[in-house]
Write a protein that holds these residues in place. Sequence first.
Motif, PDB file in Angstrom:
ATOM      1  N   ARG A 137      39.473  32.601  51.740  1.00 49.35           N
ATOM      2  CA  ARG A 137      39.782  32.708  50.318  1.00 49.35           C
ATOM      3  C   ARG A 137      39.175  31.522  49.591  1.00 49.35           C
ATOM      4  NH1 ARG A 137      45.368  32.810  46.776  1.00 49.35           N
ATOM      5  NH2 ARG A 137      45.385  30.582  47.296  1.00 49.35           N
ATOM      6  N   LEU A 138      38.372  31.825  48.597  1.00 50.40           N
ATOM      7  CA  LEU A 138      37.779  30.803  47.745  1.00 50.40           C
ATOM      8  C   LEU A 138      38.619  30.639  46.476  1.00 50.40           C
ATOM      9  CD1 LEU A 138      33.989  31.766  47.921  1.00 50.40           C
ATOM     10  CD2 LEU A 138      35.308  30.322  49.475  1.00 50.40           C
ATOM     11  N   SER A 139      38.643  29.407  45.987  1.00 55.00           N
ATOM     12  CA  SER A 139      39.330  29.110  44.731  1.00 55.00           C
ATOM     13  C   SER A 139      38.395  28.345  43.817  1.00 55.00           C
ATOM     14  CB  SER A 139      40.574  28.259  44.988  1.00 55.00           C
ATOM     15  OG  SER A 139      41.479  28.911  45.836  1.00 55.00           O
ATOM     16  N   CYS A 140      38.550  28.564  42.526  1.00 49.72           N
ATOM     17  CA  CYS A 140      37.771  27.831  41.526  1.00 49.72           C
ATOM     18  C   CYS A 140      38.704  27.505  40.370  1.00 49.72           C
ATOM     19  CB  CYS A 140      36.594  28.662  41.050  1.00 49.72           C
ATOM     20  SG  CYS A 140      35.700  27.945  39.646  1.00 49.72           S
ATOM     21  N   THR A 141      38.903  26.208  40.125  1.00 52.15           N
ATOM     22  CA  THR A 141      39.789  25.763  39.066  1.00 52.15           C
ATOM     23  C   THR A 141      38.985  25.107  37.956  1.00 52.15           C
ATOM     24  OG1 THR A 141      41.608  25.449  40.615  1.00 52.15           O
ATOM     25  CG2 THR A 141      41.749  24.299  38.506  1.00 52.15           C
ATOM     26  N   ALA A 142      39.252  25.538  36.749  1.00 56.37           N
ATOM     27  CA  ALA A 142      38.549  25.011  35.583  1.00 56.37           C
ATOM     28  C   ALA A 142      39.369  23.916  34.914  1.00 56.37           C
ATOM     29  CB  ALA A 142      38.273  26.127  34.589  1.00 56.37           C
ATOM     30  N   SER A 143      38.651  22.950  34.337  1.00 53.52           N
ATOM     31  CA  SER A 143      39.304  21.852  33.628  1.00 53.52           C
ATOM     32  C   SER A 143      38.306  21.256  32.639  1.00 53.52           C
ATOM     33  CB  SER A 143      39.781  20.780  34.609  1.00 53.52           C
ATOM     34  OG  SER A 143      38.668  20.212  35.293  1.00 53.52           O
ATOM     35  N   GLY A 144      38.780  20.284  31.894  1.00 53.19           N
ATOM     36  CA  GLY A 144      37.887  19.616  30.955  1.00 53.19           C
ATOM     37  C   GLY A 144      38.567  19.410  29.622  1.00 53.19           C
ATOM     38  N   TRP A 177      32.358  35.222  40.596  1.00 46.76           N
ATOM     39  CA  TRP A 177      31.732  34.597  41.754  1.00 46.76           C
ATOM     40  C   TRP A 177      30.356  35.206  41.980  1.00 46.76           C
ATOM     41  CZ3 TRP A 177      33.781  30.481  44.266  1.00 46.76           C
ATOM     42  CH2 TRP A 177      35.130  30.210  44.058  1.00 46.76           C
ATOM     43  N   TYR A 178      29.418  34.343  42.270  1.00 43.82           N
ATOM     44  CA  TYR A 178      28.063  34.747  42.631  1.00 43.82           C
ATOM     45  C   TYR A 178      27.731  34.068  43.949  1.00 43.82           C
ATOM     46  CZ  TYR A 178      27.515  36.530  37.893  1.00 43.82           C
ATOM     47  OH  TYR A 178      27.648  37.248  36.728  1.00 43.82           O
ATOM     48  N   ARG A 179      26.697  34.559  44.613  1.00 41.77           N
ATOM     49  CA  ARG A 179      26.285  33.909  45.850  1.00 41.77           C
ATOM     50  C   ARG A 179      24.769  33.914  45.980  1.00 41.77           C
ATOM     51  NH1 ARG A 179      28.430  38.374  50.331  1.00 41.77           N
ATOM     52  NH2 ARG A 179      26.786  39.938  49.959  1.00 41.77           N
ATOM     53  N   ARG A 239      35.912  45.167  50.558  1.00 41.01           N
ATOM     54  CA  ARG A 239      36.165  44.046  51.481  1.00 41.01           C
ATOM     55  C   ARG A 239      36.644  42.793  50.752  1.00 41.01           C
ATOM     56  NH1 ARG A 239      32.133  41.778  54.165  1.00 41.01           N
ATOM     57  NH2 ARG A 239      30.513  42.307  52.637  1.00 41.01           N
ATOM     58  N   PHE A 240      36.148  42.577  49.544  1.00 44.02           N
ATOM     59  CA  PHE A 240      36.483  41.382  48.764  1.00 44.02           C
ATOM     60  C   PHE A 240      37.371  41.767  47.585  1.00 44.02           C
ATOM     61  CE2 PHE A 240      32.461  38.632  49.788  1.00 44.02           C
ATOM     62  CZ  PHE A 240      32.673  38.853  51.133  1.00 44.02           C
ATOM     63  N   THR A 241      38.238  40.835  47.192  1.00 43.66           N
ATOM     64  CA  THR A 241      39.106  41.046  46.036  1.00 43.66           C
ATOM     65  C   THR A 241      39.106  39.795  45.169  1.00 43.66           C
ATOM     66  OG1 THR A 241      40.557  42.508  47.314  1.00 43.66           O
ATOM     67  CG2 THR A 241      41.426  41.618  45.258  1.00 43.66           C
ATOM     68  N   ILE A 242      38.842  39.993  43.892  1.00 45.32           N
ATOM     69  CA  ILE A 242      38.869  38.882  42.949  1.00 45.32           C
ATOM     70  C   ILE A 242      40.166  38.941  42.144  1.00 45.32           C
ATOM     71  CG2 ILE A 242      37.654  40.136  41.108  1.00 45.32           C
ATOM     72  CD1 ILE A 242      36.241  37.473  40.409  1.00 45.32           C
ATOM     73  N   TYR A 247      40.216  33.377  42.058  1.00 38.21           N
ATOM     74  CA  TYR A 247      40.196  33.431  43.514  1.00 38.21           C
ATOM     75  C   TYR A 247      39.250  34.542  43.995  1.00 38.21           C
ATOM     76  CZ  TYR A 247      44.604  30.935  42.841  1.00 38.21           C
ATOM     77  OH  TYR A 247      45.573  30.048  42.450  1.00 38.21           O
ATOM     78  N   LEU A 248      38.763  34.374  45.200  1.00 39.17           N
ATOM     79  CA  LEU A 248      37.995  35.425  45.855  1.00 39.17           C
ATOM     80  C   LEU A 248      38.501  35.550  47.290  1.00 39.17           C
ATOM     81  CD1 LEU A 248      35.637  37.452  45.521  1.00 39.17           C
ATOM     82  CD2 LEU A 248      34.188  35.751  46.663  1.00 39.17           C
ATOM     83  N   GLN A 249      39.202  36.626  47.557  1.00 38.22           N
ATOM     84  CA  GLN A 249      39.670  36.909  48.911  1.00 38.22           C
ATOM     85  C   GLN A 249      38.598  37.714  49.627  1.00 38.22           C
ATOM     86  OE1 GLN A 249      42.558  35.960  50.555  1.00 38.22           O
ATOM     87  NE2 GLN A 249      41.567  36.874  52.341  1.00 38.22           N
ATOM     88  N   MET A 250      38.113  37.179  50.728  1.00 41.94           N
ATOM     89  CA  MET A 250      37.018  37.816  51.458  1.00 41.94           C
ATOM     90  C   MET A 250      37.525  38.244  52.832  1.00 41.94           C
ATOM     91  SD  MET A 250      33.900  35.222  50.444  1.00 41.94           S
ATOM     92  CE  MET A 250      34.632  33.824  51.276  1.00 41.94           C
ATOM     93  N   ASN A 251      37.529  39.536  53.075  1.00 47.00           N
ATOM     94  CA  ASN A 251      37.979  40.099  54.350  1.00 47.00           C
ATOM     95  C   ASN A 251      36.834  40.813  55.052  1.00 47.00           C
ATOM     96  OD1 ASN A 251      40.615  39.240  53.703  1.00 47.00           O
ATOM     97  ND2 ASN A 251      41.095  41.195  52.736  1.00 47.00           N
TER      98      ASN A 251
END
Length: 118
Positions: free
Chosen positions: A19-26, A39-41, A69-72, A82-86
């Motif tokens: 599972r990938l996570s990306c948190t924004a701030s600023g 998400w891109y790759r 397979r993947f769920t955002i 989040y990106l859940q990758m199965n």
Amino acid sequence: QVQLAESGGGLVQPGGSLRLSCTASGTSFNIDRVNVMGWYRQAPGKDRELVARINTFRLATYGDSVKGRFTISRDNALNTVYLQMNSQKADDTAVYYCKVEHSGMNYWGKGTLVTVSS
């Protein structure tokens, strides 16, 4: 300014999950000004491609190679996508980048490496 911090990449065996996570701030970041998070790759020698994106209404779009397979998902309270990758395959090996559309501008994370290998 908007900053994106990705996490969760690493080595996984074929058939495994991450599972990938990306948190924004600023200082100028406001979740109410975010339209799409995604998400891109990019694999070695290939162009960057869409993996998945999700809009304000939680409508998700997926690349053909990851459908089923993947769920955002996104948590606006945490400013996180989040990106859940199965059922991962060797072809999923790539650097995964988070992208956020904020106030009409695109912001990218630095990327996190996912390697699928036995």
